[in-house]
Scaffold this active site. Structure first.
Site, PDB file in Angstrom:
ATOM      1  N   SER A 175       0.857  -1.178   0.000  1.00 58.67           N
ATOM      2  CA  SER A 175       0.000   0.000   0.000  1.00 58.67           C
ATOM      3  C   SER A 175       0.901   1.237   0.000  1.00 58.67           C
ATOM      4  O   SER A 175       1.742   1.389   0.888  1.00 58.67           O
ATOM      5  CB  SER A 175      -0.878  -0.047   1.261  1.00 58.67           C
ATOM      6  OG  SER A 175      -1.641   1.121   1.375  1.00 58.67           O
ATOM      7  N   LYS A 201      -1.128  -0.840  -4.372  1.00 58.47           N
ATOM      8  CA  LYS A 201      -2.362  -0.109  -3.999  1.00 58.47           C
ATOM      9  C   LYS A 201      -1.977   1.337  -3.754  1.00 58.47           C
ATOM     10  O   LYS A 201      -1.070   1.611  -2.958  1.00 58.47           O
ATOM     11  CB  LYS A 201      -2.961  -0.759  -2.752  1.00 58.47           C
ATOM     12  CG  LYS A 201      -3.934   0.094  -1.967  1.00 58.47           C
ATOM     13  CD  LYS A 201      -4.668  -0.763  -0.949  1.00 58.47           C
ATOM     14  CE  LYS A 201      -4.754  -0.098   0.414  1.00 58.47           C
ATOM     15  NZ  LYS A 201      -5.483  -0.913   1.391  1.00 58.47           N
ATOM     16  N   LYS A 203      -3.008   4.980  -2.332  1.00 58.23           N
ATOM     17  CA  LYS A 203      -3.959   5.723  -1.517  1.00 58.23           C
ATOM     18  C   LYS A 203      -4.395   6.944  -2.320  1.00 58.23           C
ATOM     19  O   LYS A 203      -3.546   7.611  -2.950  1.00 58.23           O
ATOM     20  CB  LYS A 203      -3.283   6.170  -0.220  1.00 58.23           C
ATOM     21  CG  LYS A 203      -3.002   5.014   0.718  1.00 58.23           C
ATOM     22  CD  LYS A 203      -4.297   4.430   1.241  1.00 58.23           C
ATOM     23  CE  LYS A 203      -4.076   3.551   2.448  1.00 58.23           C
ATOM     24  NZ  LYS A 203      -5.366   3.015   2.952  1.00 58.23           N
ATOM     25  N   ASP A 229      -7.273   3.046  -2.893  1.00 54.27           N
ATOM     26  CA  ASP A 229      -7.992   3.035  -1.611  1.00 54.27           C
ATOM     27  C   ASP A 229      -8.231   4.477  -1.176  1.00 54.27           C
ATOM     28  O   ASP A 229      -7.284   5.243  -0.960  1.00 54.27           O
ATOM     29  CB  ASP A 229      -7.142   2.306  -0.556  1.00 54.27           C
ATOM     30  CG  ASP A 229      -7.879   2.163   0.781  1.00 54.27           C
ATOM     31  OD1 ASP A 229      -9.045   2.582   0.868  1.00 54.27           O
ATOM     32  OD2 ASP A 229      -7.265   1.618   1.722  1.00 54.27           O
ATOM     33  N   GLU A 254     -11.193   0.794  -3.390  1.00 51.38           N
ATOM     34  CA  GLU A 254     -11.488   0.404  -2.004  1.00 51.38           C
ATOM     35  C   GLU A 254     -12.123   1.573  -1.249  1.00 51.38           C
ATOM     36  O   GLU A 254     -11.610   2.697  -1.275  1.00 51.38           O
ATOM     37  CB  GLU A 254     -10.159  -0.015  -1.354  1.00 51.38           C
ATOM     38  CG  GLU A 254     -10.273  -0.560   0.047  1.00 51.38           C
ATOM     39  CD  GLU A 254      -8.897  -1.004   0.588  1.00 51.38           C
ATOM     40  OE1 GLU A 254      -7.955  -1.187  -0.229  1.00 51.38           O
ATOM     41  OE2 GLU A 254      -8.758  -1.143   1.803  1.00 51.38           O
ATOM     42  N   ASP A 279     -13.931  -1.917   2.794  1.00 51.80           N
ATOM     43  CA  ASP A 279     -12.999  -2.151   3.895  1.00 51.80           C
ATOM     44  C   ASP A 279     -13.710  -1.689   5.173  1.00 51.80           C
ATOM     45  O   ASP A 279     -14.374  -2.478   5.854  1.00 51.80           O
ATOM     46  CB  ASP A 279     -11.691  -1.377   3.622  1.00 51.80           C
ATOM     47  CG  ASP A 279     -10.712  -1.361   4.788  1.00 51.80           C
ATOM     48  OD1 ASP A 279     -11.027  -1.931   5.848  1.00 51.80           O
ATOM     49  OD2 ASP A 279      -9.623  -0.759   4.675  1.00 51.80           O
ATOM     50  N   LYS A 303     -10.130  -7.585   7.301  1.00 47.44           N
ATOM     51  CA  LYS A 303      -9.172  -7.243   8.354  1.00 47.44           C
ATOM     52  C   LYS A 303      -9.712  -7.835   9.651  1.00 47.44           C
ATOM     53  O   LYS A 303     -10.756  -7.382  10.143  1.00 47.44           O
ATOM     54  CB  LYS A 303      -9.046  -5.727   8.516  1.00 47.44           C
ATOM     55  CG  LYS A 303      -8.263  -5.033   7.420  1.00 47.44           C
ATOM     56  CD  LYS A 303      -8.179  -3.549   7.704  1.00 47.44           C
ATOM     57  CE  LYS A 303      -7.509  -2.823   6.544  1.00 47.44           C
ATOM     58  NZ  LYS A 303      -7.764  -1.374   6.598  1.00 47.44           N
ATOM     59  N   GLY A 331      -4.337  -4.689   5.853  1.00 43.34           N
ATOM     60  CA  GLY A 331      -3.279  -4.498   6.836  1.00 43.34           C
ATOM     61  C   GLY A 331      -3.524  -3.235   7.632  1.00 43.34           C
ATOM     62  O   GLY A 331      -4.209  -2.309   7.172  1.00 43.34           O
TER      63      GLY A 331
END
Ligand code: SMG
Ligand code: MG
Length: 414
Positions: A175, A201, A203, A229, A254, A279, A303, A331
């Site tokens: 990420s 991934k 952000k 995400d 996400e 998520d 998660k 994570g």
């Protein structure tokens, strides 16, 4: 320390067999209900250990910047073993409503006393014993994991074997935080790909979405497994912007909208082609079932901390498998303790996408355990020893500990 004994939980009281080392009951709820005959554990107490873990680099998301993880570790102690659970709550309630001081407080005052008052228990009872206490899933997860780890160590069974893992190593994604400039982002992605990460991934947030995604796609090509995400940074009014991401063939978007926007995620899913992956919204198997039924999500990030533990995480996995929904393991910048349990979960058959299960050095110069390393083929190994299969390195734990507190069964009512 004075810990008041709680009222006996109703359901737990019905199930408890005082002094009986053998428990016969339907121990696992939901899809996995089965009758077992298994030993219970006797809890001597819990140790709450706070650990300060500086990150190798600041990690910026749409909700803030992390420089250091303030981690709450739970150690469950029995006469024959001990077990570890890492609480994933962050310092501030920015990712979710939980935060680390709050988690420590609710464990100390309400959750641990309930478990300690139970005397002997099976780890699959932890969830029911704590159920009368609303919310606080991250705190509950840390306790359940610690009890489960101690129980598995006593039996010599690994976390992966207990959960139903079918692999001994799992593909690792990484990420990548929000950066100041696109060239810096490209350098960071380049570095991770050179190390062997199999999926990136990014952000995102309003103003840092289409252009960084375009730049990464153009630079690293169509074959790169790429996803984004938003950590709930958008509203439905941003649907047109999010639809522009369709051009870049992402695996998923996400959590674009707020945690409680299930219906609006379903609406957004009709306006964008890229699969929506939830998520923050998925706090339980029940909510996962609703989100699937509403078509609010086509992929789920599991998660364990967010959903109250690994047993609930496995129920979500089973639910998703039954509905053909791919899952992957998220994570929370875990140390090696939380990571060990996460990679065991990620080895279950329904985890068909690489997770945020990166190697220790992506987060910490020195992990609290022996480090998890990225193999040349971009995989991380699942520990095979009893329980989570790994322990903190004593010197490192000592050096990183900022405080600790013992919650003993013998202190109840004093
Ligand atoms: O552990 O590699 C990790 C972090 C992965 O992006 C990550 N986690 O929303 O999925 C997420 C975030 C939550 C934590 S951000 C501080
Ligand atoms: Mg996320």
């Amino acid at each position: 320390m004075a810990v008041r004994p709680p009222g006996r939980p109703r359901r737990a009281a019905r199930r408890r067999r005082a002094g009986d080392r053998v428990l016969q009951s339907g121990l696992v709820r939901g899809a996995q209900t089965e009758t077992r005959q298994e030993a219970v554990v006797k809890l001597t107490g819990f140790e709450l250990i706070r650990v300060a873990m500086p990150l190798v680099a600041p990690f910026r998301t749409s909700f803030g910047v992390e420089h250091e993880r303030d981690v709450l570790m739970v150690r469950a102690v029995t006469p024959d073993a001990h077990g570890w659970g890492e609480c994933v709550a962050m310092s501030e309630p920015l990712y979710s409503s939980e935060y680390v001081d709050g988690a420590a407080d609710v464990i100390r005052r309400f959750l641990a006393p309930r478990l300690l008052a139970a005397g002997e228990l099976h780890p699959h009872q932890v969830c029911d014993l704590l159920e009368p206490m609303k919310g606080h899933r991250m705190a509950k997860a840390a306790l359940e994991t610690a009890v489960l780890d101690a129980w598995l160590r006593e039996r010599g069974e690994s976390f992966g074997a207990h959960l139903g893992a079918v692999r001994d190593r799992v593909p690792a994604g990484v990420s990548v935080g929000i950066m100041d400039t696109i060239p810096r982002l490209l350098d960071a992605v380049d570095g991770y790909l050179a190390q062997g990460y199999l999926r990136i991934k990014l952000k995102i947030e309003p103003g840092w979405d289409v252009e960084p995604v375009r730049a990464v796609r153009e630079r690293f090509g169509d074959e790169l497994l790429l996803q984004v995400d938003a950590n709930a940074a958008y509203t439905l009014a941003d649907a047109a912007t999010l639809a522009r991401l369709d051009a870049f063939d992402l695996l998923l978007i996400e959590q674009p909208l707020a945690e409680d926007d299930l219906r609006q995620h379903a609406e957004l899913a009709r306006l964008v082609r890229t699969p929506i992956c939830l998520d923050e919204s998925i706090v339980s198997a029940k909510v996962a079932a609703d989100a699937i039924a509403l078509r609010a999500t086509r992929v789920i990030n599991i998660k364990p901390g967010r959903v109250g533990g690994y047993l609930e995480a496995r129920r979500i996995h089973d639910l998703c498998q039954a509905h053909g929904i791919p899952v992957w393991c998220g994570g929370m910048l875990e140390t090696g303790i939380g990571r060990a349990a996460n990679v065991a979960l990620a080895a279950l058959p329904g985890f068909s996408l690489p997770g945020d299960t990166s190697a220790s050095d992506r987060y910490y110069a020195q992990d609290i355990t022996e480090p998890f390393v990225l193999g040349p083929d971009g995989h991380v190994e699942v520990p095979s020893g009893p329980g989570i299969g790994i322990e903190p390195v004593a010197d490192v734990l000592r050096a990183r500990t900022t405080s600790s507190q013992w919650l003993g069964a013998g202190d109840l009512g004093s």
